[in-house]
Motif scaffolding. Structure first.
Motif, PDB file in Angstrom:
ATOM      1  N   LYS A 165       0.816  -1.220   0.000  1.00  0.00           N
ATOM      2  CA  LYS A 165       0.000   0.000   0.000  1.00  0.00           C
ATOM      3  C   LYS A 165       0.851   1.271   0.000  1.00  0.00           C
ATOM      4  CE  LYS A 165      -0.820   0.313   4.996  1.00  0.00           C
ATOM      5  NZ  LYS A 165      -1.838   0.368   6.022  1.00  0.00           N
TER       6      LYS A 165
ATOM      7  N   TRP B 222       3.566   2.962  -4.981  1.00  0.00           N
ATOM      8  CA  TRP B 222       2.637   3.437  -6.004  1.00  0.00           C
ATOM      9  C   TRP B 222       3.248   3.383  -7.401  1.00  0.00           C
ATOM     10  CZ3 TRP B 222       3.456   7.245  -1.895  1.00  0.00           C
ATOM     11  CH2 TRP B 222       2.661   6.966  -0.781  1.00  0.00           C
TER      12      TRP B 222
ATOM     13  N   GLN C  68       7.261   8.145  -7.171  1.00  0.00           N
ATOM     14  CA  GLN C  68       6.248   8.000  -6.119  1.00  0.00           C
ATOM     15  C   GLN C  68       5.391   9.265  -6.030  1.00  0.00           C
ATOM     16  OE1 GLN C  68       5.856   4.690  -4.924  1.00  0.00           O
ATOM     17  NE2 GLN C  68       6.313   5.236  -2.824  1.00  0.00           N
TER      18      GLN C  68
ATOM     19  N   ALA D 151       3.076   9.558  -9.040  1.00  0.00           N
ATOM     20  CA  ALA D 151       2.003   8.560  -8.964  1.00  0.00           C
ATOM     21  C   ALA D 151       0.919   9.023  -7.998  1.00  0.00           C
ATOM     22  CB  ALA D 151       2.571   7.207  -8.542  1.00  0.00           C
ATOM     23  N   ARG D 152       1.319   9.564  -6.845  1.00  0.00           N
ATOM     24  CA  ARG D 152       0.338  10.084  -5.875  1.00  0.00           C
ATOM     25  C   ARG D 152      -0.398  11.294  -6.419  1.00  0.00           C
ATOM     26  NH1 ARG D 152      -1.540   7.466  -1.442  1.00  0.00           N
ATOM     27  NH2 ARG D 152      -1.672   9.446  -0.395  1.00  0.00           N
TER      28      ARG D 152
ATOM     29  N   ALA E  91      -1.026  11.951  -9.587  1.00  0.00           N
ATOM     30  CA  ALA E  91      -1.969  11.463 -10.598  1.00  0.00           C
ATOM     31  C   ALA E  91      -3.208  10.862  -9.931  1.00  0.00           C
ATOM     32  CB  ALA E  91      -1.287  10.430 -11.498  1.00  0.00           C
ATOM     33  N   GLU E  92      -2.993  10.087  -8.867  1.00  0.00           N
ATOM     34  CA  GLU E  92      -4.120   9.491  -8.128  1.00  0.00           C
ATOM     35  C   GLU E  92      -5.011  10.583  -7.538  1.00  0.00           C
ATOM     36  OE1 GLU E  92      -4.385   7.451  -3.841  1.00  0.00           O
ATOM     37  OE2 GLU E  92      -3.159   6.318  -5.272  1.00  0.00           O
ATOM     38  N   SER E  93      -4.395  11.613  -7.010  1.00  0.00           N
ATOM     39  CA  SER E  93      -5.132  12.727  -6.424  1.00  0.00           C
ATOM     40  C   SER E  93      -5.982  13.433  -7.470  1.00  0.00           C
ATOM     41  CB  SER E  93      -4.154  13.714  -5.784  1.00  0.00           C
ATOM     42  OG  SER E  93      -4.825  14.844  -5.301  1.00  0.00           O
TER      43      SER E  93
ATOM     44  N   ARG F 259      -7.061  12.130 -10.350  1.00  0.00           N
ATOM     45  CA  ARG F 259      -8.124  11.199 -10.772  1.00  0.00           C
ATOM     46  C   ARG F 259      -9.260  11.143  -9.763  1.00  0.00           C
ATOM     47  NH1 ARG F 259      -3.851   7.890 -12.318  1.00  0.00           N
ATOM     48  NH2 ARG F 259      -3.954   6.798 -10.342  1.00  0.00           N
ATOM     49  N   ASP F 260      -8.903  11.080  -8.456  1.00  0.00           N
ATOM     50  CA  ASP F 260      -9.906  10.908  -7.403  1.00  0.00           C
ATOM     51  C   ASP F 260     -10.495  12.224  -6.904  1.00  0.00           C
ATOM     52  OD1 ASP F 260      -9.341   8.237  -7.646  1.00  0.00           O
ATOM     53  OD2 ASP F 260      -8.126   8.128  -5.817  1.00  0.00           O
TER      54      ASP F 260
ATOM     55  N   VAL G 131      -3.639  15.551  -2.210  1.00  0.00           N
ATOM     56  CA  VAL G 131      -2.514  14.629  -2.249  1.00  0.00           C
ATOM     57  C   VAL G 131      -1.730  14.625  -0.938  1.00  0.00           C
ATOM     58  CG1 VAL G 131      -0.810  16.226  -3.203  1.00  0.00           C
ATOM     59  CG2 VAL G 131      -0.632  13.808  -3.708  1.00  0.00           C
TER      60      VAL G 131
END
Length: 127
Positions: free
Chosen positions: A61, A64, A79, A82-83, A85-87, A89-90, A94
């Motif tokens: 977990k 990333w 890293q 990646a975080r 990009a996730e932030s 998207r969601d 971040v």
């Protein structure tokens, strides 16, 4: 607690952080001579009567980036991206917000109070 930061020397252990607790010990060391901010760290630990520190795997977990990204300067940058990009998207932040900062300051205040008074402090959950 004792903490020392030393830089600019290429000999010896580039980074060493140890935590000794009543249930065991943790040790973080650098994977190279680069700055600790630009690399992955090795984590080792032992509990109870264990005589030797053993390498502890980093739980998935906390990874990333794809397997195979070198554990050097590229790793932490990958890293971070990646975080980010996730932030995006969601639609979530971040990084921790103001509430997390308040919680950390309360923890630091409790540590100082315990040091000054010699009395163990109980931190109340804000939830």
């Amino acid at each position: 607690m004792s903490f020392q930061v030393r830089g600019g020397v290429n000999r010896g252990t580039a980074f060493l952080f140890e935590i000794h607790g009543d249930q065991g010990d943790l040790q973080l060391t650098a994977t190279s001579q680069a700055s600790m901010q630009r690399q992955e760290l090795n984590v080792r630990g032992a509990r109870g009567d264990e005589k030797e520190l053993a390498e502890l795997p980093i739980p998935g977990k906390y990874r990333w980036v794809p397997e195979g990204v070198a554990p050097d300067s590229r790793y932490n940058v990958a890293q971070l991206y990646a975080r980010l990009a996730e932030s995006i998207r969601d639609g979530k932040p971040v990084s921790p917000g103001f509430e997390a900062a308040v919680t950390r300051h309360r923890l630091i205040d409790s540590i100082v109070r315990a040091s000054e008074t010699g009395i163990r402090q109980v931190i109340e959950s804000s939830r």
